[in-house]
Design a protein around this motif. Structure first.
Motif, mmCIF file in Angstrom:
data_model
loop_
_atom_site.group_PDB
_atom_site.id
_atom_site.type_symbol
_atom_site.label_atom_id
_atom_site.label_comp_id
_atom_site.label_asym_id
_atom_site.label_seq_id
_atom_site.Cartn_x
_atom_site.Cartn_y
_atom_site.Cartn_z
ATOM 1 N N PRO A 110 -24.264 -4.653 25.258
ATOM 2 C CA PRO A 110 -24.478 -3.159 25.959
ATOM 3 C C PRO A 110 -25.440 -1.983 24.819
ATOM 4 O O PRO A 110 -25.783 -2.376 24.007
ATOM 5 C CB PRO A 110 -23.147 -2.100 26.003
ATOM 6 N N SER A 111 -26.291 -1.674 25.240
ATOM 7 C CA SER A 111 -27.856 -0.674 25.308
ATOM 8 C C SER A 111 -26.985 0.845 24.638
ATOM 9 O O SER A 111 -27.824 0.834 24.037
ATOM 10 C CB SER A 111 -28.883 -0.240 25.509
ATOM 11 N N TRP A 112 -25.617 1.320 24.969
ATOM 12 C CA TRP A 112 -25.311 2.957 24.271
ATOM 13 C C TRP A 112 -24.714 2.539 23.392
ATOM 14 O O TRP A 112 -25.260 1.548 22.412
ATOM 15 C CB TRP A 112 -24.061 3.182 25.537
#
Ligand SMILES: [Zn+2]
Length: 112
Positions: A110-112
């Protein structure tokens, strides 16, 4: 060289089978198919590579059985080193597969 090829068991296998394979010369190299004549430099190699055979569940006894062994060109002036080339290709494939798996994992992060 793999751990398999450094093991005392493999050293015994080579000692026990080299003369049997030498008696079959001239023969075709198990890696390139080229001729190996008496007097050429050659090594005892596996027809089905160790990593492939292990992945298929072969036992060490099966892997080192004479039926899975044959002559392969060894490094010498003016001659291919087939056994080393075959081992190097397998090692590279393993490294590439690992790198591809890592890229896949990274992609799914995930990119968070
Ligand atoms: Zn060869």
């Amino acid at each position: 060289m793999t751990a398999h090829h450094r093991s005392p068991e493999w050293q015994r296998t080579v000692r026990a089978n080299r003369s049997k394979i030498a008696a079959t010369l001239p023969a075709r190299c198990i890696d390139c198919g080229g001729a190996i004549r008496p007097g050429d430099r050659w090594q005892v190699g596996h027809r089905i590579p160790v990593v492939v055979a292990k992945a298929q569940g072969w036992t060490t006894a099966q892997i080192n059985d004479l039926s899975n062994l044959g002559p392969t060109h060894a490094k010498a002036p003016g001659q291919r080193a087939c056994n080393q080339i075959a081992g190097g290709k397998l090692g590279a494939k393993k490294t590439q597969a690992k790198a591809a798996a890592k890229r896949e994992t990274t992609k799914r992060m995930p990119s968070w």
